[in-house]
Design a protein around this motif. Structure first.
Motif, PDB file in Angstrom:
ATOM      1  N   GLU A   1      40.484  40.797  49.049  1.00  0.00           N
ATOM      2  CA  GLU A   1      40.153  42.138  48.612  1.00  0.00           C
ATOM      3  C   GLU A   1      40.882  42.416  47.296  1.00  0.00           C
ATOM      4  O   GLU A   1      41.931  41.825  47.017  1.00  0.00           O
ATOM      5  N   TYR A   2      40.341  43.331  46.506  1.00  0.00           N
ATOM      6  CA  TYR A   2      40.902  43.606  45.194  1.00  0.00           C
ATOM      7  C   TYR A   2      42.229  44.343  45.294  1.00  0.00           C
ATOM      8  O   TYR A   2      42.414  45.217  46.145  1.00  0.00           O
TER       9      TYR A   2
ATOM     10  N   VAL B   1      40.198  39.344  37.052  1.00  0.00           N
ATOM     11  CA  VAL B   1      41.378  38.591  36.668  1.00  0.00           C
ATOM     12  C   VAL B   1      42.126  38.184  37.927  1.00  0.00           C
ATOM     13  O   VAL B   1      42.456  39.026  38.771  1.00  0.00           O
ATOM     14  N   LEU B   2      42.390  36.893  38.069  1.00  0.00           N
ATOM     15  CA  LEU B   2      43.147  36.377  39.197  1.00  0.00           C
ATOM     16  C   LEU B   2      44.579  36.127  38.730  1.00  0.00           C
ATOM     17  O   LEU B   2      44.809  35.339  37.809  1.00  0.00           O
TER      18      LEU B   2
ATOM     19  N   ILE C   1      43.654  33.874  35.472  1.00  0.00           N
ATOM     20  CA  ILE C   1      42.341  33.363  35.096  1.00  0.00           C
ATOM     21  C   ILE C   1      41.460  34.571  34.802  1.00  0.00           C
ATOM     22  O   ILE C   1      41.248  35.418  35.667  1.00  0.00           O
ATOM     23  N   SER C   2      40.976  34.649  33.572  1.00  0.00           N
ATOM     24  CA  SER C   2      40.082  35.747  33.204  1.00  0.00           C
ATOM     25  C   SER C   2      38.643  35.309  33.438  1.00  0.00           C
ATOM     26  O   SER C   2      38.154  34.376  32.807  1.00  0.00           O
ATOM     27  N   LEU C   3      37.975  35.979  34.357  1.00  0.00           N
ATOM     28  CA  LEU C   3      36.620  35.583  34.753  1.00  0.00           C
ATOM     29  C   LEU C   3      35.624  36.598  34.206  1.00  0.00           C
ATOM     30  O   LEU C   3      35.296  37.583  34.852  1.00  0.00           O
ATOM     31  N   SER C   4      35.165  36.342  32.975  1.00  0.00           N
ATOM     32  CA  SER C   4      34.317  37.313  32.284  1.00  0.00           C
ATOM     33  C   SER C   4      32.839  37.129  32.570  1.00  0.00           C
ATOM     34  O   SER C   4      32.038  38.011  32.295  1.00  0.00           O
ATOM     35  N   GLU C   5      32.464  35.968  33.097  1.00  0.00           N
ATOM     36  CA  GLU C   5      31.041  35.653  33.193  1.00  0.00           C
ATOM     37  C   GLU C   5      30.516  35.709  34.621  1.00  0.00           C
ATOM     38  O   GLU C   5      29.452  35.174  34.910  1.00  0.00           O
ATOM     39  N   LEU C   6      31.251  36.331  35.521  1.00  0.00           N
ATOM     40  CA  LEU C   6      30.795  36.399  36.903  1.00  0.00           C
ATOM     41  C   LEU C   6      29.607  37.348  37.039  1.00  0.00           C
ATOM     42  O   LEU C   6      29.565  38.414  36.435  1.00  0.00           O
TER      43      LEU C   6
ATOM     44  N   GLN D   1      46.865  37.853  43.537  1.00  0.00           N
ATOM     45  CA  GLN D   1      46.100  39.088  43.569  1.00  0.00           C
ATOM     46  C   GLN D   1      44.856  38.898  42.711  1.00  0.00           C
ATOM     47  O   GLN D   1      44.879  38.149  41.740  1.00  0.00           O
ATOM     48  N   ILE D   2      43.795  39.590  43.058  1.00  0.00           N
ATOM     49  CA  ILE D   2      42.608  39.589  42.210  1.00  0.00           C
ATOM     50  C   ILE D   2      42.344  41.036  41.786  1.00  0.00           C
ATOM     51  O   ILE D   2      42.425  41.954  42.599  1.00  0.00           O
ATOM     52  N   PHE D   3      42.100  41.223  40.495  1.00  0.00           N
ATOM     53  CA  PHE D   3      41.878  42.548  39.945  1.00  0.00           C
ATOM     54  C   PHE D   3      40.449  42.664  39.422  1.00  0.00           C
ATOM     55  O   PHE D   3      39.877  41.678  38.929  1.00  0.00           O
TER      56      PHE D   3
END
Length: 447
Positions: free
Chosen positions: A45-46, A74-75, A124-129, A158-160
């Motif tokens: 969960e976020y 962002v993880l 990890i910046s996940l911009s393309e999800l 944590q995931i944001f």
């Protein structure tokens, strides 16, 4: 009965052969290692802390589902490990993100098995999800062989979710030289995890491929309201562009920087120059006659967007080349009647690549006093300068002039002087007969 039995036997044989052939030709589908564990993994969960402990070679899976709202994920990962005496047993620890098809999206090394300091957070910046899709986190741990007194590793993660808008309203236009110009706005009011209210900088990506498999990257500093970029060196007849907004992301609890998050805009592309198409550059009108983009494409000058009554349009200088969408094209001809009856013109200079001056191209330009004809001109067509009553100075640089059309210089100033290359004086005398408008009161002389 024997015949019936034989038919049954042959049917069985064919069935077995067909079945074996089918099984041999169709390979078993590859299953990603841990795919089943992924499906059964704990759901993240976020903005919630999760801890896991690695005591040996181990792989742990988690999963999470993106929200329906556009945003950046962002993880944040924080690893720690126990100490024995004065030595630190450092693990090899890696995080990887997979999509629902078990394809790798992104990943990073959390610890690389070497003794020494380790930054507190790794992100990890996940911009393309994609929105509203399931993704998987795979944590892979391999103990270091450097220290035999290894005791284990603890990981906090944590995931944001940051509802951060990408560059908006991306538009493409062209400057006076034909270079592509991108403009965009950037409203980032939804950024909830940083004190910054605008992007730190932008990246413009340009590519000849719509999928950006290969691209050039340009850094653009800009304000929060709007920014722009001019590409002075396009690589192809059709270019694709997108704008990437880049901003530092800060861990919310202690504001320590962990990563850059990026958000990409929609893709825009330039127009492709096509043979037969018309373009206007700096108020001059051109028609493409050869659409090559290597600098050897050609155009014909067909006229101007300026009014015939424009008192400021007195001087016309036709260059050797013109840039259309940032690429050079040779001006090889002036079209028939291109500047007919532009009476405010007083002087004309024709570029070195112009091979043909069309029929009546300057006919009726009664204000012209001087004309310079470039080195590449081969043909001056009929009535090209007809009724240019004040035309008294004609300077011909071309050594390849082969024809002067009927009435090309008829009704120009009766004492006009025509200068030609010295080596061509005798040859050119034969081109300027009475049919061209040349009179005995005029002079044909060496330059």
């Amino acid at each position: 009965m024997n015949i019936a039995k034989q038919k049954i036997r042959w049917s069985i044989v064919f069935f077995i052969m067909a079945w074996m052939g089918f099984t041999m030709k169709v390979p078993a589908a590859e299953v990603l290692d841990g795919a089943y564990q992924m499906e059964e993994a704990t759901a993240l969960e976020y903005e919630t802390d999760y801890y896991t402990y690695f005591s040996d070679s181990e792989t742990v899976y988690f999963k999470f589902k993106t929200l329906q709202t556009e945003g950046v994920y962002v993880l944040a990962l924080n690893a720690s490990w126990e100490q024995e005496n004065a030595y630190i047993a450092v693990p090899n620890l890696r995080a990887d993100i997979y999509d629902n098809y078990k394809r790798t999206v992104d990943g990073c090394v959390i610890a690389d098995g070497k003794r020494g300091s380790f930054s507190r957070y790794r992100g990890i910046s996940l911009s393309e999800l994609e929105p509203d899709q399931e993704y998987f986190l795979k944590l892979t741990h391999t103990p270091s062989t450097e220290y035999h007194r290894y005791t284990g590793t603890e990981l906090n993660m944590q995931i944001f979710f940051i509802p951060f808008q990408g560059p908006q309203n991306v538009s493409l236009s062209y400057d006076g030289q034909g270079h592509p110009v991108l403009q965009w706005s950037c409203d980032n009011a939804y950024n909830t995890y940083s004190s910054l209210t605008s992007y730190d900088y932008f990246q413009v990506e340009s590519s000849v491929n719509p999928d950006f498999t290969e691209c050039n990257t340009y850094i653009v500093e800009g304000s929060a309201a709007a920014s722009s970029f001019t590409d002075n060196n396009p690589k192809s007849g059709k270019m694709y562009y997108r704008v990437v907004g880049c901003q530092k992301f800060y861990y919310p609890k202690d504001k320590s920087k962990i990563t850059l998050m990026q958000k990409k805009s929609a893709v825009v592309s330039t127009e492709e120059v096509k043979k037969g198409s018309a373009y206007t550059v700096n108020n001059m009108k051109y028609k493409v006659t050869d659409d090559r983009i290597d600098g050897n494409g050609t155009v014909t000058l067909t006229g101007t967007g300026k009014s015939k009554s424009d008192k400021n349009f007195k001087t016309l200088k036709i260059g050797a080349t013109v840039k259309i969408y940032g690429r050079n094209y040779k001006i090889t001809a002036i079209a028939n009647k291109a500047f007919k009856n532009y009476k405010k013109l007083t002087s004309v200079t024709i570029g070195s690549n112009v091979g043909t001056i069309g029929k009546e191209s300057f006919s009726g330009c009664t204000g012209i006093k001087s004309v310079t004809i470039g080195k590449g001109t081969k043909k001056i067509m009929g009535k090209a300068f007809y009724n240019c009553k004040k035309l008294s100075k004609i300077n011909i640089k071309s050594q390849t002039l082969s024809s002067v059309g009927s009435g090309a210089f008829k009704n120009i100033y009766k004492k006009a002087v025509i200068k030609v290359p010295s080596s061509k004086l005798n040859l050119y005398r034969g081109l300027f007969g009475s049919r061209t408008g040349y009179r005995k009161t005029m002079k044909l002389k060496k330059r």
